[in-house]
Design a protein around this motif. Structure first.
Motif, PDB file in Angstrom:
ATOM      1  N   TYR A  26       4.420   8.396  -2.302  1.00 20.39           N
ATOM      2  CA  TYR A  26       4.858   9.367  -1.312  1.00 20.39           C
ATOM      3  C   TYR A  26       6.280   9.767  -1.729  1.00 20.39           C
ATOM      4  O   TYR A  26       7.018   8.959  -2.287  1.00 20.39           O
ATOM      5  CB  TYR A  26       4.888   8.757   0.088  1.00 20.39           C
ATOM      6  CG  TYR A  26       3.564   8.163   0.510  1.00 20.39           C
ATOM      7  CD1 TYR A  26       2.583   8.944   1.133  1.00 20.39           C
ATOM      8  CD2 TYR A  26       3.281   6.812   0.283  1.00 20.39           C
ATOM      9  CE1 TYR A  26       1.363   8.398   1.510  1.00 20.39           C
ATOM     10  CE2 TYR A  26       2.066   6.252   0.656  1.00 20.39           C
ATOM     11  CZ  TYR A  26       1.109   7.054   1.268  1.00 20.39           C
ATOM     12  OH  TYR A  26      -0.088   6.499   1.631  1.00 20.39           O
ATOM     13  N   GLY A  83       2.897  13.792  -1.586  1.00 19.07           N
ATOM     14  CA  GLY A  83       2.199  12.578  -1.988  1.00 19.07           C
ATOM     15  C   GLY A  83       1.169  12.884  -3.052  1.00 19.07           C
ATOM     16  O   GLY A  83       0.905  14.045  -3.377  1.00 19.07           O
ATOM     17  N   CYS A 114       2.589  11.132   6.040  1.00 17.47           N
ATOM     18  CA  CYS A 114       2.132  10.181   5.010  1.00 17.47           C
ATOM     19  C   CYS A 114       0.747   9.635   5.349  1.00 17.47           C
ATOM     20  O   CYS A 114      -0.083   9.422   4.454  1.00 17.47           O
ATOM     21  CB  CYS A 114       3.123   9.033   4.857  1.00 17.47           C
ATOM     22  SG  CYS A 114       4.702   9.482   4.102  1.00 17.47           S
TER      23      CYS A 114
END
Length: 220
Positions: free
Chosen positions: A100, A113, A205
């Motif tokens: 990430y 990411g 994320c």
């Protein structure tokens, strides 16, 4: 959260990207970098609960990338980057690979990411995984919410030719031609300076997490 003084420092650095100004404002840089390290520490602690492969023991200081540019082979000789980058690896403490990535830059912050420009061996493994299990990847990248957040996954840098070992009429040739396997979501200044900035970043994320799982399984 990112403090306003951090963005102010970066804005002024763009207009004064030289060693004299930087040295005169070194205290401001140290304060800004400290602020970014604090955010990195908060994100690491929260992200570990979402993706255990992001070690809770990551050193946030080492995750914040150097602001000094390598100008040896660049026509642009400005000595400093105009952003702070935070790399959050998923394979130990080594930066890069499947990860990430958070960039703090006034008006241009983003969370990303995946795997940028895989080394040859990993690229081969990822292509093989796509050839064998493309349905698993397409389930992730073609999800409506995923596309709304990150855009069309296939619209990133591709080979102009067909990769060795694959046919041009392969139903997944658009994925097999990819040079990188990344997604990006832009963050507004008000988002990175809000009290819940770390939560917002970790939420993004969590949406990237299934892609990283696919890529990590490919190169395992």
């Amino acid at each position: 959260m990112i403090e306003s003084h951090t963005l102010d420092f970066l804005k002024e650095l763009v207009e004064n990207n030289n060693r004299e100004w930087f040295q005169a404002n070194k205290d401001r840089y140290d304060k800004a970098r400290g602020n970014v390290i604090e955010l990195a520490a908060e994100v690491i602690a929260k992200l570990h609960k979402v993706d255990p492969s992001v070690s809770a023991d990551l050193d946030p200081k080492k995750c914040v990338m150097r602001i000094y540019r390598d100008i040896r082979f660049s026509k642009n000789k400005t000595p400093y980057k105009n952003n702070f980058g935070i790399s959050l690896p998923t394979q130990g403490s080594k930066l890069g690979g499947v990860e990430y990535y958070l960039q703090i830059q006034p008006g241009k912050s983003f969370i990303a990411g995946g795997y940028w420009m895989p080394e040859a061996e990993h690229l081969k493994a990822i292509r093989q995984e796509i050839d064998y299990n493309a349905a698993d990847l397409k389930k992730v990248i073609d999800d409506k919410e995923f596309v709304n957040l990150f855009g069309e996954f296939r619209k990133q840098d591709q080979l102009k030719t067909t990769p060795k070992g694959y046919d041009a009429d392969n139903e997944n040739i658009d994925l097999l031609r990819l040079k990188s396997f990344i997604v990006v979501h832009e963050l507004k200044d008000k988002e990175v300076t809000s009290a819940n900035a770390a939560d917002k970043i970790v939420d993004m994320c969590s949406r990237i997490y299934p892609l990283n799982v696919f890529l990590k399984n490919a190169i395992a």
